[in-house]
Design an enzyme around this catalytic site. Sequence first.
Site, PDB file in Angstrom:
ATOM      1  N   HIS A 124       0.826  -1.209   0.000  1.00 49.69           N
ATOM      2  CA  HIS A 124       0.000   0.000   0.000  1.00 49.69           C
ATOM      3  C   HIS A 124       0.864   1.264   0.000  1.00 49.69           C
ATOM      4  O   HIS A 124       2.052   1.238   0.329  1.00 49.69           O
ATOM      5  CB  HIS A 124      -0.934   0.011   1.219  1.00 49.69           C
ATOM      6  CG  HIS A 124      -0.217   0.052   2.529  1.00 49.69           C
ATOM      7  ND1 HIS A 124       0.384   1.198   3.034  1.00 49.69           N
ATOM      8  CD2 HIS A 124       0.005  -0.906   3.447  1.00 49.69           C
ATOM      9  CE1 HIS A 124       0.939   0.939   4.191  1.00 49.69           C
ATOM     10  NE2 HIS A 124       0.736  -0.338   4.480  1.00 49.69           N
ATOM     11  N   GLU A 151      -2.001  -7.250   7.908  1.00 51.07           N
ATOM     12  CA  GLU A 151      -0.623  -7.094   8.366  1.00 51.07           C
ATOM     13  C   GLU A 151      -0.373  -7.866   9.659  1.00 51.07           C
ATOM     14  O   GLU A 151      -1.300  -8.308  10.346  1.00 51.07           O
ATOM     15  CB  GLU A 151      -0.318  -5.596   8.549  1.00 51.07           C
ATOM     16  CG  GLU A 151       1.077  -5.241   9.029  1.00 51.07           C
ATOM     17  CD  GLU A 151       2.213  -5.703   8.115  1.00 51.07           C
ATOM     18  OE1 GLU A 151       2.349  -6.924   7.919  1.00 51.07           O
ATOM     19  OE2 GLU A 151       2.973  -4.840   7.631  1.00 51.07           O
TER      20      GLU A 151
END
Length: 212
Positions: A32, A103
């Site tokens: 990202h 994550e």
Amino acid sequence: MQATPRVCANHSIHIMADSKPHDSMHIWLIRHGETEWSKSGQHTGSTDIPLTDEGRKQASALAPVLAAQSFDLVLTSPMSRARETCKLAGLGDQAEVEPSLHEWDYGIYEGRKTVDIRQEIPDWSVWTSPMPQGEIAADIGRRAQSVIDRLTGSGKTHIAIFSHAHFLRVLAAQWVTGTATFGAHLVLDTASMSVLGFERDTRAIIKWNLRA
């Protein structure tokens, strides 16, 4: 089956595959774009931090590169920073949210910087230290392997994954060595692109940490 990673003349790190290779398989790993915490170096796991304006620019810059590809599977982490990157990169309409792409859960170290943690624990490392209330490297390795198993069993050959730095580093490490902690040697910038695949019958890192 144990195998030894090696580096070829083209510097691709790879390992012998345990199953029949998919010679045409390419797995694009897209981190990202920038967030305030990625900019500051704070560990960002479960906290849903949005992209900065710079992060949105980075994500949009990916669109021309990814538009030149033809993906038959697009997966994204459920976190907004990954989903927005995917959308701005032009693949939002194709994307399927995959919970396993979230994550690392940093537990009590969420939001903290390594340099600050080492004021209390001098040798602390996300790769080797205990992670109270969170996940250790072996946990991430198992989660990454479950994603790899899904991908290799999907019948898809051109795949894009939007996720996070530590998880993608572990995913690549699992792909080539089967050892999560090898990810410590693989650095990823925000809005970077990497490609996993095969060199003949060998799992390989084909491209790593490219920017648009």
